[in-house]
Design a protein around this motif. Structure first.
Motif, mmCIF file in Angstrom:
data_model
loop_
_atom_site.group_PDB
_atom_site.id
_atom_site.type_symbol
_atom_site.label_atom_id
_atom_site.label_comp_id
_atom_site.label_asym_id
_atom_site.label_seq_id
_atom_site.Cartn_x
_atom_site.Cartn_y
_atom_site.Cartn_z
ATOM 1 N N GLU A 1 0.847 -1.187 0.000
ATOM 2 C CA GLU A 1 0.000 0.000 0.000
ATOM 3 C C GLU A 1 0.885 1.240 0.000
ATOM 4 O O GLU A 1 2.063 1.167 0.354
ATOM 5 N N GLU A 2 0.330 2.366 -0.383
ATOM 6 C CA GLU A 2 1.083 3.623 -0.338
ATOM 7 C C GLU A 2 1.488 3.915 1.102
ATOM 8 O O GLU A 2 0.727 3.689 2.035
ATOM 9 N N MET A 3 2.707 4.437 1.270
ATOM 10 C CA MET A 3 3.208 4.668 2.618
ATOM 11 C C MET A 3 4.261 5.763 2.615
ATOM 12 O O MET A 3 4.940 5.985 1.612
ATOM 13 N N THR A 4 4.397 6.430 3.741
ATOM 14 C CA THR A 4 5.442 7.433 3.933
ATOM 15 C C THR A 4 6.583 6.806 4.720
ATOM 16 O O THR A 4 6.358 6.159 5.744
ATOM 17 N N ILE A 5 7.807 6.989 4.230
ATOM 18 C CA ILE A 5 8.980 6.455 4.919
ATOM 19 C C ILE A 5 10.083 7.506 4.958
ATOM 20 O O ILE A 5 9.999 8.550 4.302
ATOM 21 N N ALA A 6 11.141 7.217 5.719
ATOM 22 C CA ALA A 6 12.345 8.041 5.719
ATOM 23 C C ALA A 6 13.533 7.147 6.017
ATOM 24 O O ALA A 6 13.425 6.181 6.788
ATOM 25 N N ILE A 7 14.666 7.466 5.397
ATOM 26 C CA ILE A 7 15.888 6.674 5.562
ATOM 27 C C ILE A 7 17.005 7.587 6.047
ATOM 28 O O ILE A 7 17.274 8.631 5.438
ATOM 29 N N THR A 8 17.647 7.206 7.135
ATOM 30 C CA THR A 8 18.737 8.001 7.694
ATOM 31 C C THR A 8 19.917 7.095 8.034
ATOM 32 O O THR A 8 19.836 5.880 7.925
ATOM 33 N N GLY A 9 21.013 7.713 8.489
ATOM 34 C CA GLY A 9 22.191 6.948 8.868
ATOM 35 C C GLY A 9 23.188 6.859 7.738
ATOM 36 O O GLY A 9 23.296 7.764 6.897
ATOM 37 N N SER A 10 23.927 5.759 7.699
ATOM 38 C CA SER A 10 24.937 5.579 6.655
ATOM 39 C C SER A 10 24.262 5.326 5.309
ATOM 40 O O SER A 10 23.147 4.812 5.242
ATOM 41 N N ASN A 11 24.945 5.706 4.260
ATOM 42 C CA ASN A 11 24.369 5.624 2.910
ATOM 43 C C ASN A 11 24.487 4.214 2.338
ATOM 44 O O ASN A 11 25.580 3.738 2.043
ATOM 45 N N MET A 12 23.357 3.544 2.169
ATOM 46 C CA MET A 12 23.315 2.213 1.558
ATOM 47 C C MET A 12 22.703 2.280 0.167
ATOM 48 O O MET A 12 22.146 1.298 -0.335
ATOM 49 N N SER A 13 22.797 3.443 -0.457
ATOM 50 C CA SER A 13 22.315 3.645 -1.832
ATOM 51 C C SER A 13 20.887 3.136 -2.031
ATOM 52 O O SER A 13 20.639 2.256 -2.857
ATOM 53 N N PRO A 14 19.925 3.684 -1.298
ATOM 54 C CA PRO A 14 18.537 3.214 -1.427
ATOM 55 C C PRO A 14 17.952 3.515 -2.800
ATOM 56 O O PRO A 14 18.204 4.573 -3.382
ATOM 57 N N LYS A 15 17.145 2.565 -3.300
ATOM 58 C CA LYS A 15 16.476 2.734 -4.592
ATOM 59 C C LYS A 15 15.047 2.211 -4.494
ATOM 60 O O LYS A 15 14.795 1.217 -3.810
ATOM 61 N N ILE A 16 14.144 2.880 -5.175
ATOM 62 C CA ILE A 16 12.773 2.397 -5.303
ATOM 63 C C ILE A 16 12.533 2.059 -6.765
ATOM 64 O O ILE A 16 12.683 2.910 -7.639
ATOM 65 N N ASN A 17 12.220 0.784 -7.001
ATOM 66 C CA ASN A 17 12.064 0.283 -8.386
ATOM 67 C C ASN A 17 13.270 0.638 -9.250
ATOM 68 O O ASN A 17 13.144 1.027 -10.412
ATOM 69 N N GLY A 18 14.463 0.538 -8.656
ATOM 70 C CA GLY A 18 15.700 0.761 -9.388
ATOM 71 C C GLY A 18 16.137 2.207 -9.516
ATOM 72 O O GLY A 18 17.220 2.494 -10.022
ATOM 73 N N LYS A 19 15.329 3.143 -9.015
ATOM 74 C CA LYS A 19 15.659 4.565 -9.112
ATOM 75 C C LYS A 19 16.108 5.086 -7.750
ATOM 76 O O LYS A 19 15.438 4.881 -6.746
ATOM 77 N N ALA A 20 17.255 5.764 -7.732
ATOM 78 C CA ALA A 20 17.814 6.275 -6.480
ATOM 79 C C ALA A 20 16.846 7.239 -5.798
ATOM 80 O O ALA A 20 16.192 8.057 -6.454
ATOM 81 N N VAL A 21 16.746 7.121 -4.484
ATOM 82 C CA VAL A 21 15.895 8.020 -3.698
ATOM 83 C C VAL A 21 16.750 8.705 -2.635
ATOM 84 O O VAL A 21 17.777 8.168 -2.203
ATOM 85 N N PRO A 22 16.364 9.891 -2.212
ATOM 86 C CA PRO A 22 17.176 10.648 -1.254
ATOM 87 C C PRO A 22 17.067 10.122 0.167
ATOM 88 O O PRO A 22 16.068 9.510 0.546
ATOM 89 N N MET A 23 18.103 10.368 0.913
ATOM 90 C CA MET A 23 18.084 10.093 2.344
ATOM 91 C C MET A 23 17.804 11.389 3.085
ATOM 92 O O MET A 23 17.871 12.476 2.522
#
Length: 314
Positions: free
Chosen positions: A68-90
Motif C-alpha cells: 500500500e502507499e506509505m510514507t517512509i524516511a531513511i537516515t544513517g549511513s548511505n546504503m544507496s537506497p532505490k525504489i524500483n531501481g531509481k535512487a531516492v534521497p536520504m
C-alpha cells in the motif's frame, strides 16, 4: 493496517526502538537502537513520536515490497537506497506507492542505517519495548532479524507533512572519532598514568571484535593499581570497561546487564551515536569532560531535536 513483504532481509535488519528500560535487575538487556541520533531524525521525518520503532540495518539493507502507499524516511549511513531501481534521497520524507520495491546496496560510510514508517510497526510490546534482542529471542519480529517471506504490518498515521533535514544537522561519518568521557565509577582503581594514557595516548583502534554488545579496542595499556576485578555492578551504554590486559571495551545497546571489570569512564550521551557507526580499524580518541559539562551537553542534545523538527518542514 498496511503490509510490507520482505523479499530479502539484508545482513542484519531488526526492529528497534529507544530500548527496554527497568529490567536490568532481572538480567534483561536494554537493547534498542545503536544510533540514537539517526533514529530520532528518521522519526521526525515521518511525523512519528521520537521513540517509535524503526528498522535498523547493518552493512547491507533489505529488499521490501510495499503493498500500500506509505510514507517512509531513511537516515544513517548511505546504503544507496532505490525504489524500483531509481535512487531516492536520504534524510527526507519519501512517498512510496503500492507495489513499489525498496532496495539497498552496501554501506558507503558508517555501518548502520534506519527506516522509519509513517505510523507504527505492529509487533508485540515486550516489557515496554518493541526492540529485538536476538540472543534471548525477545521482542521485534519473533525475536530475530528479518528474513525472506516475512511480512511487516504497519498502522499508518495520517501525518502528511513533508520534511527534509537541514544540511547543518546531517551526521558526519569519520574513521577517527573523538569521544567525550566522564570518569568513573571505578576510576580510583587506576593509576595516574593509566588515566593519563586513556586521554593522552595516540588513541585506540577498533578491533575485529565488535557487535551490538560492545567494541573491543587496542592501544596503550591502561594501568590498574592492583586488580581489574570488582563485585559485579550495573552497566550502561557507553561504559568503558578495562579488564586485566588493560585494553578498553566500550559497552553498547545489547550489553550484559552487569559486569565484573573495572569501568574507568562512560562516553557521554551526545557521542554515543558515533559508536554505532564505527568499524574495524577505525580510531577513537578520548576527551575528558566533567559531570556538569556532560549534563549540559545532554540537555542541549535533547533540545536539539525540537529545533530540527521545526526547521525540517519543507
Amino acid at each position: 493496517m498496511s503490509s510490507i513483504d520482505v523479499i530479502n532481509g539484508g545482513i542484519l535488519t531488526t526492529i528497534q526502538d529507544s530500548g527496554r528500560y527497568g529490567y536490568q535487575e532481572l538480567g534483561i538487556p536494554t537493547s534498542g537502537v545503536m544510533d540514537d541520533y539517526n533514529y530520532k531524525l528518521s522519526n521526525i521525518l515521518v511525523g512519528n513520536k521520537l521513540d517509535e520503532a524503526v528498522l535498523e540495518m547493518t552493512y547491507f539493507g533489505p529488499t521490501l515490497k510495499f503493498n500500500e502507499e506509505m510514507t517512509i524516511a531513511i537516515t544513517g549511513s548511505n546504503m544507496s537506497p532505490k525504489i524500483n531501481g531509481k535512487a531516492v534521497p536520504m534524510f527526507e520524507t519519501i512517498k512510496v506507492k503500492a507495489g513499489e520495491t525498496l532496495q539497498f546496496g552496501r554501506v558507503d560510510e558508517g555501518i548502520r542505517s534506519y527506516i522509519a514508517f509513517g505510523g507504527s510497526i505492529d509487533v508485540p510490546v515486550v516489557n515496554g519495548s518493541k526492540s529485538t534482542h536476538i540472543k534471548t529471542k525477545m521482542g521485534g519480529l519473533n525475536g530475530r532479524a528479518l528474513k525472506p517471506k516475512d511480512q511487516l504490518n504497519i498502522k499508518k498515521s495520517k501525518e502528511k507533512t513533508m520534511r527534509r533535514i537541514p544540511e547543518k544537522y546531517l551526521p558526519k561519518f569519520s574513521h577517527c572519532n573523538i569521544l567525550r568521557v566522564v570518569l568513573g565509577p571505578q576510576d580510583d582503581y587506576f593509576t595516574e598514568k593509566g588515566i593519563h594514557d586513556l586521554f593522552r595516548s595516540g588513541g585506540y583502534q577498533v578491533t575485529k571484535d565488535f557487535d551490538r554488545m560492545g567494541i573491543r579496542l587496542k592501544g596503550e595499556e591502561i594501568e590498574h593499581k592492583e586488580t581489574a576485578d570488582i563485585i559485579s555492578d550495573g552497566t550502561t551504554f557507553g561504559s568503558i570497561q578495562v579488564p586485566a590486559n588493560g585494553q578498553p571495551i566500550i559497552l553498547l545497546a545489547d550489553r550484559q546487564t552487569t559486569g565484573g571489570y573495572t569501568k574507568i569512564g562512560n562516553v557521554i550521551t551526545p557521542d554515543l551515536y558515533k559508536l554505532a557507526q564505527m568499524a574495524f580499524l577505525d580510531k577513537v580518541l578520548f576527551q575528558q569532560v566533567t559531570i556538569e559539562e556532560a549534563q549540559k551537553l545532554a540537555v542541549d542534545y535533547k533540545n536539539k531535536f525540537d529545533v530540527i523538527k521545526k526547521e525540517s518542514i519543507i
